[in-house]
Motif scaffolding. Sequence first.
Motif, PDB file in Angstrom:
ATOM      1  N   THR A 271     -28.050 -13.181 -26.038  1.00 17.87           N
ATOM      2  CA  THR A 271     -27.583 -12.225 -25.031  1.00 17.87           C
ATOM      3  C   THR A 271     -28.062 -12.534 -23.620  1.00 17.87           C
ATOM      4  O   THR A 271     -27.524 -11.991 -22.662  1.00 17.87           O
ATOM      5  CB  THR A 271     -28.054 -10.803 -25.395  1.00 17.87           C
ATOM      6  OG1 THR A 271     -29.482 -10.775 -25.402  1.00 17.87           O
ATOM      7  CG2 THR A 271     -27.496 -10.372 -26.739  1.00 17.87           C
TER       8      THR A 271
ATOM      9  N   GLU B  92     -16.804   5.533 -26.614  1.00 18.48           N
ATOM     10  CA  GLU B  92     -16.056   4.399 -27.143  1.00 18.48           C
ATOM     11  C   GLU B  92     -16.023   4.427 -28.674  1.00 18.48           C
ATOM     12  O   GLU B  92     -15.007   4.107 -29.281  1.00 18.48           O
ATOM     13  CB  GLU B  92     -16.657   3.087 -26.633  1.00 18.48           C
ATOM     14  CG  GLU B  92     -16.367   2.838 -25.172  1.00 18.48           C
ATOM     15  CD  GLU B  92     -17.019   1.595 -24.613  1.00 18.48           C
ATOM     16  OE1 GLU B  92     -16.608   1.179 -23.512  1.00 18.48           O
ATOM     17  OE2 GLU B  92     -17.930   1.026 -25.253  1.00 18.48           O
TER      18      GLU B  92
ATOM     19  N   ALA C 120     -23.466  -5.352 -20.093  1.00 20.22           N
ATOM     20  CA  ALA C 120     -22.316  -5.415 -19.181  1.00 20.22           C
ATOM     21  C   ALA C 120     -22.217  -4.135 -18.359  1.00 20.22           C
ATOM     22  O   ALA C 120     -21.958  -4.182 -17.144  1.00 20.22           O
ATOM     23  CB  ALA C 120     -21.030  -5.648 -19.973  1.00 20.22           C
ATOM     24  N   LEU C 121     -22.437  -2.997 -19.001  1.00 20.32           N
ATOM     25  CA  LEU C 121     -22.393  -1.720 -18.281  1.00 20.32           C
ATOM     26  C   LEU C 121     -23.547  -1.623 -17.279  1.00 20.32           C
ATOM     27  O   LEU C 121     -23.350  -1.148 -16.157  1.00 20.32           O
ATOM     28  CB  LEU C 121     -22.428  -0.555 -19.268  1.00 20.32           C
ATOM     29  CG  LEU C 121     -21.184  -0.411 -20.149  1.00 20.32           C
ATOM     30  CD1 LEU C 121     -21.439   0.580 -21.281  1.00 20.32           C
ATOM     31  CD2 LEU C 121     -19.979   0.005 -19.323  1.00 20.32           C
TER      32      LEU C 121
ATOM     33  N   ILE D 157     -24.822   4.703 -20.036  1.00 17.94           N
ATOM     34  CA  ILE D 157     -24.473   3.708 -21.053  1.00 17.94           C
ATOM     35  C   ILE D 157     -24.404   4.370 -22.425  1.00 17.94           C
ATOM     36  O   ILE D 157     -23.460   4.148 -23.181  1.00 17.94           O
ATOM     37  CB  ILE D 157     -25.486   2.552 -21.057  1.00 17.94           C
ATOM     38  CG1 ILE D 157     -25.350   1.734 -19.770  1.00 17.94           C
ATOM     39  CG2 ILE D 157     -25.305   1.665 -22.283  1.00 17.94           C
ATOM     40  CD1 ILE D 157     -26.456   0.714 -19.556  1.00 17.94           C
TER      41      ILE D 157
ATOM     42  N   ARG E  19     -23.459  -5.916 -35.249  1.00 18.58           N
ATOM     43  CA  ARG E  19     -23.092  -4.701 -34.500  1.00 18.58           C
ATOM     44  C   ARG E  19     -24.124  -4.420 -33.415  1.00 18.58           C
ATOM     45  O   ARG E  19     -23.765  -4.061 -32.297  1.00 18.58           O
ATOM     46  CB  ARG E  19     -22.985  -3.515 -35.459  1.00 18.58           C
ATOM     47  CG  ARG E  19     -22.577  -2.227 -34.773  1.00 18.58           C
ATOM     48  CD  ARG E  19     -22.465  -1.066 -35.784  1.00 18.58           C
ATOM     49  NE  ARG E  19     -22.089   0.163 -35.129  1.00 18.58           N
ATOM     50  CZ  ARG E  19     -22.952   0.980 -34.523  1.00 18.58           C
ATOM     51  NH1 ARG E  19     -24.234   0.712 -34.510  1.00 18.58           N
ATOM     52  NH2 ARG E  19     -22.521   2.083 -33.933  1.00 18.58           N
TER      53      ARG E  19
ATOM     54  N   LEU F  55     -21.004   4.505 -24.680  1.00 16.45           N
ATOM     55  CA  LEU F  55     -20.976   3.943 -26.032  1.00 16.45           C
ATOM     56  C   LEU F  55     -20.562   4.993 -27.053  1.00 16.45           C
ATOM     57  O   LEU F  55     -19.800   4.707 -27.987  1.00 16.45           O
ATOM     58  CB  LEU F  55     -22.331   3.338 -26.394  1.00 16.45           C
ATOM     59  CG  LEU F  55     -22.732   2.087 -25.610  1.00 16.45           C
ATOM     60  CD1 LEU F  55     -24.148   1.656 -25.985  1.00 16.45           C
ATOM     61  CD2 LEU F  55     -21.750   0.956 -25.819  1.00 16.45           C
TER      62      LEU F  55
ATOM     63  N   ARG G 158     -24.774  -6.412 -25.941  1.00 22.77           N
ATOM     64  CA  ARG G 158     -23.918  -7.087 -24.951  1.00 22.77           C
ATOM     65  C   ARG G 158     -23.127  -6.078 -24.125  1.00 22.77           C
ATOM     66  O   ARG G 158     -22.992  -6.223 -22.914  1.00 22.77           O
ATOM     67  CB  ARG G 158     -22.989  -8.065 -25.653  1.00 22.77           C
ATOM     68  CG  ARG G 158     -23.704  -9.304 -26.126  1.00 22.77           C
ATOM     69  CD  ARG G 158     -22.753 -10.292 -26.730  1.00 22.77           C
ATOM     70  NE  ARG G 158     -23.430 -11.558 -26.975  1.00 22.77           N
ATOM     71  CZ  ARG G 158     -23.151 -12.366 -27.966  1.00 22.77           C
ATOM     72  NH1 ARG G 158     -22.183 -12.071 -28.806  1.00 22.77           N
ATOM     73  NH2 ARG G 158     -23.817 -13.490 -28.125  1.00 22.77           N
ATOM     74  N   ARG G 159     -22.583  -5.054 -24.773  1.00 23.08           N
ATOM     75  CA  ARG G 159     -21.811  -4.041 -24.055  1.00 23.08           C
ATOM     76  C   ARG G 159     -22.710  -3.266 -23.104  1.00 23.08           C
ATOM     77  O   ARG G 159     -22.342  -3.002 -21.957  1.00 23.08           O
ATOM     78  CB  ARG G 159     -21.130  -3.090 -25.057  1.00 23.08           C
ATOM     79  CG  ARG G 159     -20.289  -2.018 -24.412  1.00 23.08           C
ATOM     80  CD  ARG G 159     -19.067  -2.599 -23.727  1.00 23.08           C
ATOM     81  NE  ARG G 159     -18.248  -1.524 -23.207  1.00 23.08           N
ATOM     82  CZ  ARG G 159     -17.769  -1.494 -21.967  1.00 23.08           C
ATOM     83  NH1 ARG G 159     -17.981  -2.495 -21.148  1.00 23.08           N
ATOM     84  NH2 ARG G 159     -17.050  -0.471 -21.567  1.00 23.08           N
TER      85      ARG G 159
ATOM     86  N   ALA H  92     -23.519  -6.717 -30.546  1.00 25.42           N
ATOM     87  CA  ALA H  92     -22.351  -6.277 -29.768  1.00 25.42           C
ATOM     88  C   ALA H  92     -22.714  -5.115 -28.860  1.00 25.42           C
ATOM     89  O   ALA H  92     -22.294  -5.063 -27.699  1.00 25.42           O
ATOM     90  CB  ALA H  92     -21.208  -5.898 -30.709  1.00 25.42           C
ATOM     91  N   ILE H  93     -23.511  -4.177 -29.370  1.00 23.84           N
ATOM     92  CA  ILE H  93     -23.942  -3.031 -28.565  1.00 23.84           C
ATOM     93  C   ILE H  93     -24.800  -3.505 -27.403  1.00 23.84           C
ATOM     94  O   ILE H  93     -24.636  -3.047 -26.265  1.00 23.84           O
ATOM     95  CB  ILE H  93     -24.699  -2.005 -29.429  1.00 23.84           C
ATOM     96  CG1 ILE H  93     -23.725  -1.307 -30.381  1.00 23.84           C
ATOM     97  CG2 ILE H  93     -25.437  -0.984 -28.562  1.00 23.84           C
ATOM     98  CD1 ILE H  93     -24.396  -0.453 -31.433  1.00 23.84           C
TER      99      ILE H  93
END
Length: 96
Positions: free
Chosen positions: A7, A66, A48-49, A59, A38, A63, A44-45, A41-42
Amino acid sequence: SVVTEMTGLGAHTLRGYERAGLLQPARTAGGMRLYSPRDVAIVRRAAALAAEGINVTGIRRILQLEAEVALIRAEFDGVPQPVVAASAERGASGTG
Protein backbone atom coordinates in the motif's frame (compact mmCIF):
# COMPACT_ATOMS: atom_id res chain seq x y z
CA SER A 1 5.48 -5.36 6.48
CA VAL A 2 3.95 -6.95 3.39
CA VAL A 3 0.89 -4.70 3.59
CA THR A 4 3.05 -1.60 4.07
CA GLU A 5 4.91 -2.54 0.88
CA MET A 6 1.67 -3.26 -0.99
CA THR A 7 0.00 0.00 0.00
CA GLY A 8 2.93 2.34 0.48
CA LEU A 9 1.62 3.24 3.94
CA GLY A 10 3.58 3.01 7.13
CA ALA A 11 2.81 0.67 10.01
CA HIS A 12 1.82 3.69 12.11
CA THR A 13 -0.88 4.64 9.59
CA LEU A 14 -2.17 1.07 9.47
CA ARG A 15 -2.38 0.97 13.27
CA GLY A 16 -4.18 4.32 13.19
CA TYR A 17 -6.76 2.98 10.75
CA GLU A 18 -7.22 0.00 13.03
CA ARG A 19 -7.65 2.22 16.11
CA ALA A 20 -10.20 4.29 14.18
CA GLY A 21 -12.22 1.15 13.52
CA LEU A 22 -11.73 1.14 9.76
CA LEU A 23 -10.46 -2.44 9.79
CA GLN A 24 -9.93 -5.30 12.19
CA PRO A 25 -7.15 -7.59 11.01
CA ALA A 26 -6.97 -11.10 12.42
CA ARG A 27 -4.08 -11.87 14.74
CA THR A 28 -1.74 -14.78 15.20
CA ALA A 29 -1.21 -16.35 18.61
CA GLY A 30 1.85 -14.11 18.91
CA GLY A 31 -0.19 -10.97 18.19
CA MET A 32 1.02 -10.37 14.62
CA ARG A 33 -1.61 -8.73 12.42
CA LEU A 34 -2.95 -10.75 9.49
CA TYR A 35 -4.54 -8.59 6.81
CA SER A 36 -7.11 -10.13 4.45
CA PRO A 37 -7.49 -9.01 0.83
CA ARG A 38 -10.59 -7.09 2.01
CA ASP A 39 -8.50 -5.32 4.67
CA VAL A 40 -5.96 -4.32 2.02
CA ALA A 41 -8.74 -2.95 -0.20
CA ILE A 42 -10.10 -0.93 2.72
CA VAL A 43 -6.63 0.42 3.50
CA ARG A 44 -6.14 1.46 -0.12
CA ARG A 45 -9.55 3.15 -0.27
CA ALA A 46 -8.95 4.92 3.04
CA ALA A 47 -5.56 6.14 1.84
CA ALA A 48 -7.11 7.48 -1.38
CA LEU A 49 -9.76 9.33 0.62
CA ALA A 50 -7.15 10.69 3.03
CA ALA A 51 -5.14 11.93 0.05
CA GLU A 52 -8.23 13.95 -0.94
CA GLY A 53 -8.13 15.64 2.45
CA ILE A 54 -10.87 13.66 4.17
CA ASN A 55 -10.36 13.01 7.87
CA VAL A 56 -10.69 9.61 9.53
CA THR A 57 -14.26 10.27 10.70
CA GLY A 58 -15.28 11.13 7.15
CA ILE A 59 -13.42 8.12 5.77
CA ARG A 60 -15.24 5.84 8.22
CA ARG A 61 -18.63 7.24 7.15
CA ILE A 62 -17.84 7.01 3.44
CA LEU A 63 -16.73 3.39 3.82
CA GLN A 64 -19.95 2.61 5.71
CA LEU A 65 -22.08 4.22 3.01
CA GLU A 66 -20.19 2.45 0.24
CA ALA A 67 -20.76 -0.89 2.01
CA GLU A 68 -24.48 -0.12 2.31
CA VAL A 69 -24.71 0.77 -1.38
CA ALA A 70 -22.95 -2.50 -2.27
CA LEU A 71 -25.50 -4.46 -0.21
CA ILE A 72 -28.43 -2.65 -1.80
CA ARG A 73 -27.01 -3.27 -5.27
CA ALA A 74 -26.54 -6.95 -4.49
CA GLU A 75 -30.13 -7.19 -3.27
CA PHE A 76 -31.38 -5.27 -6.29
CA ASP A 77 -29.45 -7.55 -8.66
CA GLY A 78 -31.34 -10.49 -7.17
CA VAL A 79 -34.78 -9.00 -7.92
CA PRO A 80 -36.39 -10.35 -11.10
CA GLN A 81 -36.53 -7.72 -13.85
CA PRO A 82 -40.35 -7.67 -14.24
CA VAL A 83 -40.65 -6.72 -10.56
CA VAL A 84 -38.04 -4.00 -10.97
CA ALA A 85 -39.74 -2.65 -14.10
CA ALA A 86 -43.16 -2.60 -12.45
CA SER A 87 -41.73 -0.85 -9.43
CA ALA A 88 -40.05 1.75 -11.64
CA GLU A 89 -43.28 2.34 -13.55
CA ARG A 90 -45.24 2.90 -10.33
CA GLY A 91 -42.60 5.33 -9.12
CA ALA A 92 -42.62 7.25 -12.40
CA SER A 93 -46.41 7.53 -12.48
CA GLY A 94 -46.53 8.79 -8.91
CA THR A 95 -48.96 6.07 -7.82
CA GLY A 96 -46.37 3.87 -6.05
